[in-house]
Design a protein around this motif. Structure first.
Motif, mmCIF file in Angstrom:
data_model
loop_
_atom_site.group_PDB
_atom_site.id
_atom_site.type_symbol
_atom_site.label_atom_id
_atom_site.label_comp_id
_atom_site.label_asym_id
_atom_site.label_seq_id
_atom_site.Cartn_x
_atom_site.Cartn_y
_atom_site.Cartn_z
ATOM 1 N N GLY A 44 34.143 33.052 25.021
ATOM 2 C CA GLY A 44 34.575 34.385 24.603
ATOM 3 C C GLY A 44 33.400 35.221 24.116
ATOM 4 N N GLY A 75 37.528 32.252 27.038
ATOM 5 C CA GLY A 75 37.684 31.869 25.629
ATOM 6 C C GLY A 75 38.070 33.045 24.737
ATOM 7 N N GLY A 76 37.985 32.796 23.448
ATOM 8 C CA GLY A 76 38.525 33.761 22.480
ATOM 9 C C GLY A 76 37.522 34.793 21.975
ATOM 10 N N GLY A 77 36.304 34.333 21.649
ATOM 11 C CA GLY A 77 35.308 35.252 21.097
ATOM 12 C C GLY A 77 35.579 35.583 19.633
ATOM 13 N N ARG A 96 38.616 35.012 16.380
ATOM 14 C CA ARG A 96 38.429 34.487 15.013
ATOM 15 C C ARG A 96 38.861 35.513 13.975
ATOM 16 N NH1 ARG A 96 34.501 31.790 17.828
ATOM 17 N NH2 ARG A 96 32.869 33.331 17.549
ATOM 18 N N GLN A 155 42.546 35.139 13.748
ATOM 19 C CA GLN A 155 42.902 33.881 13.087
ATOM 20 C C GLN A 155 42.617 33.958 11.587
ATOM 21 O OE1 GLN A 155 40.689 31.268 15.763
ATOM 22 N NE2 GLN A 155 42.607 30.476 16.571
ATOM 23 N N ASP A 197 46.317 28.257 16.139
ATOM 24 C CA ASP A 197 46.018 27.894 17.525
ATOM 25 C C ASP A 197 46.872 28.703 18.500
ATOM 26 O OD1 ASP A 197 44.008 26.151 17.001
ATOM 27 O OD2 ASP A 197 45.207 24.327 17.248
ATOM 28 N N GLY A 202 45.390 31.938 18.757
ATOM 29 C CA GLY A 202 44.154 31.828 19.554
ATOM 30 C C GLY A 202 44.475 31.821 21.046
ATOM 31 N N ILE A 203 45.503 31.061 21.410
ATOM 32 C CA ILE A 203 45.891 30.989 22.833
ATOM 33 C C ILE A 203 46.290 32.375 23.331
ATOM 34 C CG2 ILE A 203 47.652 30.059 24.413
ATOM 35 C CD1 ILE A 203 47.567 27.479 22.627
ATOM 36 N N GLY A 242 43.836 29.848 26.965
ATOM 37 C CA GLY A 242 44.189 28.558 26.374
ATOM 38 C C GLY A 242 45.567 28.110 26.824
ATOM 39 N N GLN A 243 45.873 26.821 26.529
ATOM 40 C CA GLN A 243 47.148 26.242 26.977
ATOM 41 C C GLN A 243 47.927 25.543 25.877
ATOM 42 O OE1 GLN A 243 48.254 26.496 30.310
ATOM 43 N NE2 GLN A 243 46.528 27.888 30.486
ATOM 44 N N ILE A 244 47.229 24.695 25.086
ATOM 45 C CA ILE A 244 47.943 23.796 24.171
ATOM 46 C C ILE A 244 47.309 23.879 22.786
ATOM 47 C CG2 ILE A 244 48.684 21.390 23.815
ATOM 48 C CD1 ILE A 244 47.534 21.003 26.787
ATOM 49 N N PRO A 245 48.116 24.054 21.718
ATOM 50 C CA PRO A 245 47.525 24.033 20.366
ATOM 51 C C PRO A 245 46.722 22.747 20.149
ATOM 52 C CG PRO A 245 49.755 24.852 20.259
ATOM 53 C CD PRO A 245 49.547 24.381 21.678
ATOM 54 N N PHE A 286 43.742 22.347 21.300
ATOM 55 C CA PHE A 286 42.805 22.254 22.410
ATOM 56 C C PHE A 286 41.806 23.404 22.366
ATOM 57 C CE2 PHE A 286 43.449 19.875 26.567
ATOM 58 C CZ PHE A 286 43.736 18.696 25.920
ATOM 59 N N THR A 287 40.911 23.445 23.329
ATOM 60 C CA THR A 287 40.004 24.592 23.484
ATOM 61 C C THR A 287 40.022 24.988 24.963
ATOM 62 O OG1 THR A 287 38.151 23.183 24.026
ATOM 63 C CG2 THR A 287 38.408 23.769 21.685
ATOM 64 N N THR A 288 39.476 26.148 25.236
ATOM 65 C CA THR A 288 39.435 26.586 26.640
ATOM 66 C C THR A 288 38.460 25.724 27.454
ATOM 67 O OG1 THR A 288 37.987 28.369 25.872
ATOM 68 C CG2 THR A 288 40.259 28.944 26.326
HETATM 69 P P1 UTP Z 1 38.100 28.715 22.295
HETATM 70 O O1 UTP Z 1 37.537 28.060 21.101
HETATM 71 O O2 UTP Z 1 38.193 27.888 23.483
HETATM 72 O O3 UTP Z 1 37.381 30.085 22.581
HETATM 73 O O4 UTP Z 1 39.546 29.284 21.963
HETATM 74 P P2 UTP Z 1 35.819 30.435 22.608
HETATM 75 O O5 UTP Z 1 35.736 31.865 22.238
HETATM 76 O O6 UTP Z 1 35.270 29.989 23.896
HETATM 77 O O7 UTP Z 1 35.131 29.612 21.517
HETATM 78 P P3 UTP Z 1 33.612 29.810 21.136
HETATM 79 O O8 UTP Z 1 33.669 30.290 19.723
HETATM 80 O O9 UTP Z 1 33.005 30.794 22.072
HETATM 81 O O10 UTP Z 1 33.074 28.405 21.265
HETATM 82 C C1 UTP Z 1 39.793 30.089 20.841
HETATM 83 C C2 UTP Z 1 40.855 29.467 19.955
HETATM 84 O O11 UTP Z 1 42.118 29.401 20.648
HETATM 85 C C3 UTP Z 1 42.826 28.228 20.307
HETATM 86 C C4 UTP Z 1 41.978 27.490 19.279
HETATM 87 O O12 UTP Z 1 42.408 27.897 17.993
HETATM 88 C C5 UTP Z 1 40.572 28.020 19.569
HETATM 89 O O13 UTP Z 1 39.745 27.943 18.441
HETATM 90 N N1 UTP Z 1 43.105 27.425 21.530
HETATM 91 C C6 UTP Z 1 42.428 27.694 22.695
HETATM 92 C C7 UTP Z 1 44.072 26.443 21.518
HETATM 93 O O14 UTP Z 1 44.686 26.162 20.484
HETATM 94 N N2 UTP Z 1 44.360 25.763 22.671
HETATM 95 C C8 UTP Z 1 43.719 26.015 23.838
HETATM 96 O O15 UTP Z 1 44.056 25.380 24.884
HETATM 97 C C9 UTP Z 1 42.706 26.993 23.823
#
Ligand code: UTP
Length: 299
Positions: free
Chosen positions: A46, A81-83, A87, A90, A104, A107-108, A150-153, A155-157
């Motif tokens: 993000g 991702g989220g960026g 945050r 959140q 989460d 975030g999704i 995103g898909q599942i609490p 998790f991360t992208t």
């Molecule tokens: P990410 O952390 O994947 O985004 O998702 P990002 O922006 O790439 O992260 P960085 O900061 O650049 O590394 C953002 C938020 O979305 C939720 C989580 O809370 C995560 O911190 N999320 C994302 C989920 O709960 N499940 C997912 O499948 C994806």
């Protein structure tokens, strides 16, 4: 008091299964079929395209890269991702008393809103953000580029993109705002060591060490790395702000970044990497089928 609550939930599921989220097999375009070895599941941080608000120039330039590479015959799934904006949401929800599960979910939602922007700028994008990883193959089969958040609490992208690479038996690329994998966060530590090449095992041990130290940020989280390792997915980590370098990586030319793949053993080090695609078909032909031993199945 809320008679329609589950009804609404079910409708959402049905829409996923039958409605406009679901690419219809009747529209399969054979010209668009993808080749797994040329398939890349791209996790776009993000911080690269969004930051504290969507960066239209960067989104347009990244989309141009994807358009160019697609015209050359490469296939993609894009996970955004989220960026920082994520945050901020959140942090606001947390201040209002939200629990981690809700954070989460929020975030999704934000990652999916971010991903929606890409559907408007990538030429051959499937027009809806997919809310189900299992639809990725169908979208690829109709010659479109699947785009997800995103898909599942919990998790991360990155983990979502790793699962897509696993499902499609393709490659994984992580685009972040650093050059690849370091021994610690290079934005915080001047002594952080850059790794041009890593084995899966070494990648996981680096993540475990970095994650054990508070306040450190690494390009990949452990669940995503475990998916890459269990299926030996060829993986690249490059700076998403240098799109020429990203394109070189996809084309198999020299690039700056970290390569993780089956052919890398401990101690190897080069300053530039080159991806070695999985030779899926050769392996399938060489290997004879043996009765599986359940005790030997490892994840
Ligand atoms: P990410 O952390 O994947 O985004 O998702 P990002 O922006 O790439 O992260 P960085 O900061 O650049 O590394 C953002 C938020 O979305 C939720 C989580 O809370 C995560 O911190 N999320 C994302 C989920 O709960 N499940 C997912 O499948 C994806």
């Amino acid at each position: 008091m809320f008679p329609d609550m589950f009804e609404i939930f079910n409708q959402g599921e049905q829409r996923d299964e039958q409605g406009s989220d679901d690419p219809s097999p009747s529209s399969i375009n054979s010209a668009g079929r993808f080749v797994p070895d040329r398939f890349f599941s791209v996790s776009v941080g993000g911080s690269i395209l969004i930051g504290d608000k969507p960066n239209v120039t960067k989104i347009a330039k990244f989309s141009e890269s994807i358009n160019r590479l697609s015209a050359e015959g490469y296939n993609f799934a894009l996970v955004l991702g989220g960026g920082k904006i994520c945050r901020s949401y959140q942090a606001a929800a947390k201040a209002l008393g939200a629990n981690n599960y809700f954070l989460d979910e929020l975030g999704i939602m934000v990652t999916r809103i971010n991903a929606t922007l890409l559907t408007q700028s990538v030429d051959n994008a499937y027009p809806r953000v997919l809310t189900n990883v299992s639809f990725v193959k169908r979208v690829l089969d109709i010659g479109k580029i699947p785009i997800l958040g995103g898909q599942i609490p919990g998790f991360t992208t990155d983990a979502v993109a790793a699962l897509i690479a696993e499902q499609m038996q393709g490659n994984f690329i992580n685009l972040s705002n650093v050059d690849g994998v370091y021994s610690s966060d290079p934005k915080k530590s001047r002594s952080a060591k850059f790794y041009p090449e890593l084995s899966y095992e070494r990648l996981i041990s680096i993540i475990q060490v970095v994650e054990s130290k508070p306040g450190q940020n690494l390009v990949l989280d452990l669940p995503a790395a475990l998916v890459l390792k269990r299926s030996r997915i060829p993986s690249l980590f490059v700076n998403g702000n240098d799109l020429e370098n990203f394109e070189a990586a996809v084309r198999g030319q020299e690039f700056r970044g970290t390569v993780v793949n089956e052919e890398i053993s401990e101690g190897e080090a080069k300053t530039t990497g080159k991806i070695v695609p999985r030779r899926r078909h050769e392996l399938e032909e060489e290997e004879e089928y043996k009765d599986p031993d359940p005790d030997e199945i490892k994840f």
